[in-house]
Design a protein around this motif. Structure first.
Motif, PDB file in Angstrom:
ATOM      1  N   THR A   1       0.663  -0.971  -0.356  1.00 38.77           N
ATOM      2  CA  THR A   1      -0.160  -0.208   0.482  1.00 38.77           C
ATOM      3  C   THR A   1       0.949   1.434   0.306  1.00 38.77           C
ATOM      4  O   THR A   1       2.629   1.227  -0.426  1.00 38.77           O
ATOM      5  N   THR A   2      -0.311   2.541   0.475  1.00 35.24           N
ATOM      6  CA  THR A   2       1.112   3.799   0.127  1.00 35.24           C
ATOM      7  C   THR A   2       0.679   4.207   1.779  1.00 35.24           C
ATOM      8  O   THR A   2      -0.466   4.326   2.950  1.00 35.24           O
ATOM      9  N   VAL A   3       1.143   4.857   2.364  1.00 33.54           N
ATOM     10  CA  VAL A   3       1.278   5.603   3.584  1.00 33.54           C
ATOM     11  C   VAL A   3       0.230   6.145   4.236  1.00 33.54           C
ATOM     12  O   VAL A   3      -0.451   7.014   4.703  1.00 33.54           O
ATOM     13  N   THR A   4      -0.768   7.115   2.116  1.00 31.60           N
ATOM     14  CA  THR A   4      -1.596   7.702   2.958  1.00 31.60           C
ATOM     15  C   THR A   4      -2.970   6.639   3.157  1.00 31.60           C
ATOM     16  O   THR A   4      -3.800   7.293   3.301  1.00 31.60           O
ATOM     17  N   ASP A   5      -2.925   5.509   2.774  1.00 33.87           N
ATOM     18  CA  ASP A   5      -3.543   4.648   3.099  1.00 33.87           C
ATOM     19  C   ASP A   5      -4.511   4.689   4.271  1.00 33.87           C
ATOM     20  O   ASP A   5      -3.843   4.463   5.485  1.00 33.87           O
TER      21      ASP A   5
ATOM     22  N   PRO B   1      -3.104   3.878  12.108  1.00 37.45           N
ATOM     23  CA  PRO B   1      -2.840   3.657  13.442  1.00 37.45           C
ATOM     24  C   PRO B   1      -0.909   3.566  13.757  1.00 37.45           C
ATOM     25  O   PRO B   1      -0.172   3.541  14.437  1.00 37.45           O
ATOM     26  N   LEU B   2      -0.183   2.604  13.224  1.00 36.64           N
ATOM     27  CA  LEU B   2       1.006   2.729  13.252  1.00 36.64           C
ATOM     28  C   LEU B   2       1.627   3.728  12.546  1.00 36.64           C
ATOM     29  O   LEU B   2       2.724   4.285  13.980  1.00 36.64           O
ATOM     30  N   LEU B   3       1.308   4.775  12.018  1.00 38.63           N
ATOM     31  CA  LEU B   3       2.342   6.118  11.930  1.00 38.63           C
ATOM     32  C   LEU B   3       1.652   7.013  12.980  1.00 38.63           C
ATOM     33  O   LEU B   3       2.600   7.698  13.464  1.00 38.63           O
ATOM     34  N   ALA B   4       1.083   6.998  13.955  1.00 41.29           N
ATOM     35  CA  ALA B   4      -0.106   7.624  15.119  1.00 41.29           C
ATOM     36  C   ALA B   4       1.015   7.198  16.463  1.00 41.29           C
ATOM     37  O   ALA B   4       1.657   7.852  17.090  1.00 41.29           O
TER      38      ALA B   4
ATOM     39  N   TYR C   1       4.592   9.114  18.357  1.00 42.33           N
ATOM     40  CA  TYR C   1       4.324   9.077  19.577  1.00 42.33           C
ATOM     41  C   TYR C   1       5.685   8.886  20.449  1.00 42.33           C
ATOM     42  O   TYR C   1       6.458   9.464  20.940  1.00 42.33           O
ATOM     43  N   GLU C   2       5.955   7.501  19.572  1.00 46.07           N
ATOM     44  CA  GLU C   2       7.416   7.043  20.094  1.00 46.07           C
ATOM     45  C   GLU C   2       8.195   7.809  19.833  1.00 46.07           C
ATOM     46  O   GLU C   2       9.360   8.119  20.468  1.00 46.07           O
TER      47      GLU C   2
ATOM     48  N   PRO D   1       9.532   4.485  -8.077  1.00 48.28           N
ATOM     49  CA  PRO D   1      10.351   3.463  -8.005  1.00 48.28           C
ATOM     50  C   PRO D   1      11.195   3.047  -7.348  1.00 48.28           C
ATOM     51  O   PRO D   1      11.940   2.174  -7.367  1.00 48.28           O
ATOM     52  N   GLY D   2      12.111   3.739  -6.215  1.00 51.16           N
ATOM     53  CA  GLY D   2      13.009   3.480  -5.116  1.00 51.16           C
ATOM     54  C   GLY D   2      12.466   2.841  -3.658  1.00 51.16           C
ATOM     55  O   GLY D   2      13.479   2.464  -3.050  1.00 51.16           O
ATOM     56  N   GLY D   3      11.130   3.314  -3.577  1.00 53.00           N
ATOM     57  CA  GLY D   3      10.589   3.031  -2.454  1.00 53.00           C
ATOM     58  C   GLY D   3       9.616   1.440  -2.354  1.00 53.00           C
ATOM     59  O   GLY D   3       8.539   1.421  -3.396  1.00 53.00           O
ATOM     60  N   ALA D   4       9.243   1.275  -0.454  1.00 56.33           N
ATOM     61  CA  ALA D   4       7.933   0.551  -0.917  1.00 56.33           C
ATOM     62  C   ALA D   4       6.980   0.618   0.579  1.00 56.33           C
ATOM     63  O   ALA D   4       7.861   0.538   1.305  1.00 56.33           O
ATOM     64  N   PHE D   5       5.626   0.684   0.481  1.00 55.47           N
ATOM     65  CA  PHE D   5       4.661   0.594   1.656  1.00 55.47           C
ATOM     66  C   PHE D   5       4.779  -0.864   1.982  1.00 55.47           C
ATOM     67  O   PHE D   5       3.625  -1.193   1.423  1.00 55.47           O
ATOM     68  N   LEU D   6       4.722  -1.725   2.865  1.00 54.88           N
ATOM     69  CA  LEU D   6       4.255  -3.169   3.500  1.00 54.88           C
ATOM     70  C   LEU D   6       3.319  -3.075   5.023  1.00 54.88           C
ATOM     71  O   LEU D   6       4.592  -3.020   5.366  1.00 54.88           O
ATOM     72  N   LEU D   7       2.475  -3.516   4.340  1.00 58.12           N
ATOM     73  CA  LEU D   7       2.160  -3.780   5.932  1.00 58.12           C
ATOM     74  C   LEU D   7       1.374  -5.248   6.157  1.00 58.12           C
ATOM     75  O   LEU D   7       1.216  -5.822   5.966  1.00 58.12           O
ATOM     76  N   LEU D   8       2.189  -5.607   7.641  1.00 53.90           N
ATOM     77  CA  LEU D   8       1.674  -6.382   7.784  1.00 53.90           C
ATOM     78  C   LEU D   8       0.966  -6.775   8.386  1.00 53.90           C
ATOM     79  O   LEU D   8       0.394  -5.991   9.783  1.00 53.90           O
ATOM     80  N   LEU D   9      -0.601  -7.114   8.265  1.00 51.89           N
ATOM     81  CA  LEU D   9      -1.806  -7.230   8.965  1.00 51.89           C
ATOM     82  C   LEU D   9      -2.352  -8.475   9.525  1.00 51.89           C
ATOM     83  O   LEU D   9      -1.898  -9.960   8.925  1.00 51.89           O
ATOM     84  N   SER D  10      -2.602  -8.885  11.153  1.00 52.95           N
ATOM     85  CA  SER D  10      -3.099  -9.668  11.859  1.00 52.95           C
ATOM     86  C   SER D  10      -4.300 -10.466  11.496  1.00 52.95           C
ATOM     87  O   SER D  10      -4.984  -9.579  12.686  1.00 52.95           O
ATOM     88  N   ILE D  11      -4.464 -11.321  12.273  1.00 49.99           N
ATOM     89  CA  ILE D  11      -6.108 -12.232  12.329  1.00 49.99           C
ATOM     90  C   ILE D  11      -5.391 -12.871  13.610  1.00 49.99           C
ATOM     91  O   ILE D  11      -4.661 -14.032  13.622  1.00 49.99           O
ATOM     92  N   GLY D  12      -6.226 -12.444  14.909  1.00 51.82           N
ATOM     93  CA  GLY D  12      -5.699 -13.146  15.704  1.00 51.82           C
ATOM     94  C   GLY D  12      -5.041 -12.450  16.498  1.00 51.82           C
ATOM     95  O   GLY D  12      -4.015 -11.289  16.471  1.00 51.82           O
ATOM     96  N   PRO D  13      -4.866 -12.951  17.552  1.00 57.41           N
ATOM     97  CA  PRO D  13      -3.672 -11.867  18.513  1.00 57.41           C
ATOM     98  C   PRO D  13      -2.503 -12.083  18.728  1.00 57.41           C
ATOM     99  O   PRO D  13      -2.297 -13.312  17.966  1.00 57.41           O
ATOM    100  N   LEU D  14      -1.563 -10.964  18.424  1.00 56.32           N
ATOM    101  CA  LEU D  14      -0.385 -11.428  18.659  1.00 56.32           C
ATOM    102  C   LEU D  14       0.231 -11.404  20.837  1.00 56.32           C
ATOM    103  O   LEU D  14      -0.377 -11.007  21.033  1.00 56.32           O
ATOM    104  N   PRO D  15       1.416 -12.154  20.257  1.00 48.35           N
ATOM    105  CA  PRO D  15       1.856 -11.477  21.728  1.00 48.35           C
ATOM    106  C   PRO D  15       1.923 -10.191  22.476  1.00 48.35           C
ATOM    107  O   PRO D  15       1.584 -10.505  24.062  1.00 48.35           O
ATOM    108  N   PHE D  16       2.240  -9.517  21.765  1.00 49.69           N
ATOM    109  CA  PHE D  16       3.116  -7.660  22.944  1.00 49.69           C
ATOM    110  C   PHE D  16       1.063  -7.762  22.380  1.00 49.69           C
ATOM    111  O   PHE D  16       1.319  -6.067  23.617  1.00 49.69           O
ATOM    112  N   GLU D  17       0.723  -7.937  21.676  1.00 47.56           N
ATOM    113  CA  GLU D  17      -1.272  -6.793  22.300  1.00 47.56           C
ATOM    114  C   GLU D  17      -1.896  -6.611  23.279  1.00 47.56           C
ATOM    115  O   GLU D  17      -2.177  -5.972  23.443  1.00 47.56           O
TER     116      GLU D  17
END
Length: 86
Positions: free
Chosen positions: A16-20, A25-28, A32-33, A56-72
């Motif tokens: 995707t793109t950073v405007t998606d 939530p990731l950018l917020a 904060y960090e 042409p020089g970059g990409a934006f990739l999100l990994l989306l989870s279905i189910g709980p993550l260990p740190f969630e």
């Protein structure tokens, strides 16, 4: 030997793109960090322009989870993961 997780997490790739809206939530959390770590306001759009994360020089990739993550559990309780400072 470790037993398999009862509810394994399924990850899907989302190119995707950073405007998606899914990136908000990731950018917020990054804002904060960076703001708390460096103790100054951060404008991610200015410091890291969206064009840098697209062809042409970059990409934006999100990994989306279905189910709980260990740190969630910690994040949902309003706790932020602490990163050690050098």
């Amino acid at each position: 030997m470790t037993a398999p997780a009862s509810n394994p997490t399924e990850l899907t790739e989302h190119h995707t793109t950073v405007t998606d809206p899914l990136t908000r939530p990731l950018l917020a959390e990054l804002t904060y960090e960076y703001s708390t770590r460096y103790e100054k306001p951060v404008d991610l759009d200015r410091e890291y322009p969206p064009e840098e994360f697209g062809p042409p020089g970059g990409a934006f990739l999100l990994l989306l989870s279905i189910g709980p993550l260990p740190f969630e559990k910690d994040l949902s309780a309003g706790h932020h993961l602490e990163t050690p400072t050098p």
